[in-house]
Design an enzyme around this catalytic site. Sequence first.
Site, PDB file in Angstrom:
ATOM      1  N   ARG A 231      -8.371 -27.677  -2.894  1.00  0.00           N
ATOM      2  CA  ARG A 231      -9.715 -27.652  -3.471  1.00  0.00           C
ATOM      3  C   ARG A 231     -10.455 -26.445  -2.918  1.00  0.00           C
ATOM      4  NH1 ARG A 231      -8.150 -30.468  -6.814  1.00  0.00           N
ATOM      5  NH2 ARG A 231      -8.898 -32.497  -7.512  1.00  0.00           N
ATOM      6  N   GLU A 260     -15.731 -23.445 -10.348  1.00  0.00           N
ATOM      7  CA  GLU A 260     -14.691 -23.235 -11.364  1.00  0.00           C
ATOM      8  C   GLU A 260     -15.244 -23.486 -12.762  1.00  0.00           C
ATOM      9  OE1 GLU A 260     -11.324 -25.619 -10.307  1.00  0.00           O
ATOM     10  OE2 GLU A 260     -11.003 -24.568  -8.422  1.00  0.00           O
ATOM     11  N   HIS A 279      -6.701 -22.484 -11.330  1.00  0.00           N
ATOM     12  CA  HIS A 279      -6.511 -23.922 -11.071  1.00  0.00           C
ATOM     13  C   HIS A 279      -5.438 -24.494 -12.015  1.00  0.00           C
ATOM     14  CE1 HIS A 279      -8.549 -27.869  -9.564  1.00  0.00           C
ATOM     15  NE2 HIS A 279      -7.247 -28.040  -9.760  1.00  0.00           N
TER      16      HIS A 279
HETATM   17  C1  8YV Z   1      -5.746 -30.848 -12.358  1.00  0.00           C
HETATM   18  C2  8YV Z   1      -6.019 -31.423  -9.848  1.00  0.00           C
HETATM   19  O1  8YV Z   1      -5.707 -29.525 -12.741  1.00  0.00           O
HETATM   20  O2  8YV Z   1      -4.635 -33.290  -9.538  1.00  0.00           O
HETATM   21  C3  8YV Z   1      -5.668 -32.729  -9.234  1.00  0.00           C
HETATM   22  O3  8YV Z   1      -6.452 -33.229  -8.411  1.00  0.00           O
HETATM   23  O4  8YV Z   1      -6.917 -30.786  -9.422  1.00  0.00           O
HETATM   24  C4  8YV Z   1      -5.202 -30.872 -10.966  1.00  0.00           C
HETATM   25  O5  8YV Z   1      -3.972 -31.470 -11.077  1.00  0.00           O
HETATM   26  C5  8YV Z   1      -7.057 -31.413 -12.665  1.00  0.00           C
HETATM   27  O6  8YV Z   1      -7.184 -32.693 -12.192  1.00  0.00           O
HETATM   28  C6  8YV Z   1      -7.313 -31.385 -14.160  1.00  0.00           C
HETATM   29  O7  8YV Z   1      -8.562 -31.835 -14.413  1.00  0.00           O
END
Ligand code: 8YV
Length: 320
Positions: A231, A260, A279
């Site tokens: 993150r 983001e 991301h």
């Molecule tokens: C995704 C993520 O891109 O799993 C997570 O926590 O950050 C990523 O896999 C995201 O959740 C898509 O909204």
Amino acid sequence: MKPKVLISYKSDNFPEDLTDGLRPLADVVRVSGDYSDQLRDAAVLLAAGENVNEDFLKKTPKLRLVSRFGVGYDSVDVDACTRHSVYVCHTPDVLSDAVADLTWALILGWMRRIPEADRYTREEWGKKQKGFPFGWDMGGKTLGLLGLGRIGVEVAKRGKGFGVKMIYYDVVRRQDIEAQHGITYVPFEELLKTADVVSVHIPLLPSTKGILSTKQFQIMKKTAIVINTSRGPVIDQKALTEALKAKVIAGAALDVFEVEPAPLTEELLKLGNVIVTPHMASATWETRRKMAERCAESIKAFLEGKRPPFTVPEQKNVTF
Ligand code: 8YV
């Protein structure tokens, strides 16, 4: 009347067949943009990354399940959800391989200067020898994993093949994994001091926000690089930018950012010693499909009156 399921996760991308599978049990509504007018009677929200907090929950009196499309759920206030009798589910395990793969792509991409090599090949190769993209060996380097959860372990498994020495720091010691994958526990400061590559695999919590900042970059080797596929806010981005500009550390490869999408004006995006990706660590066709299936499984179970699988650990012993 059937309960209403709101799908806010990139509605256009969410597999049609999985949505159809829910239709016999629910009124499924795909939403995008502002969907505040849909919240009052929603029982289930398949959430992208929106903030589900106390204010949000005030607008959703019927909400009983938030299914997070992802493993990280820092965008969801779980305590508030528990107070409002709302289950929070996520998608653990199915994306660990994809995230570990991208982590290694970023490590190797930086060490072998792939983005620069690509540009050099298209624009300069054969014209000038200066600037030929020499890189660095992986073998013999020390990989420091900050966090040895599901994703950190997958990164470590891949590290064996590259002949790196592996160390980790985590609040939870993983002696089983240490023996199995040849990885040594060290205190946080020692990891910073000795790692050639510091790769971050921790959740965003109040205690981990800004865990890498000016002081930590100063402890690191001048030749070290930082990789982040977790993150954005776990790294103080301004401090990182300054450290990279002043060559306090050698570089960074980042898939996540404080804000983001990262604004195109962001200084970090202009630095030559940084590789950036949008991301996308879980963004493979196979993994996103598995994540969607996991969400659909939780929602379906809930609609059938069962306790949904894949609730977050904080709700392990809770049934509403
Ligand atoms: C995704 C993520 O891109 O799993 C997570 O926590 O950050 C990523 O896999 C995201 O959740 C898509 O909204």
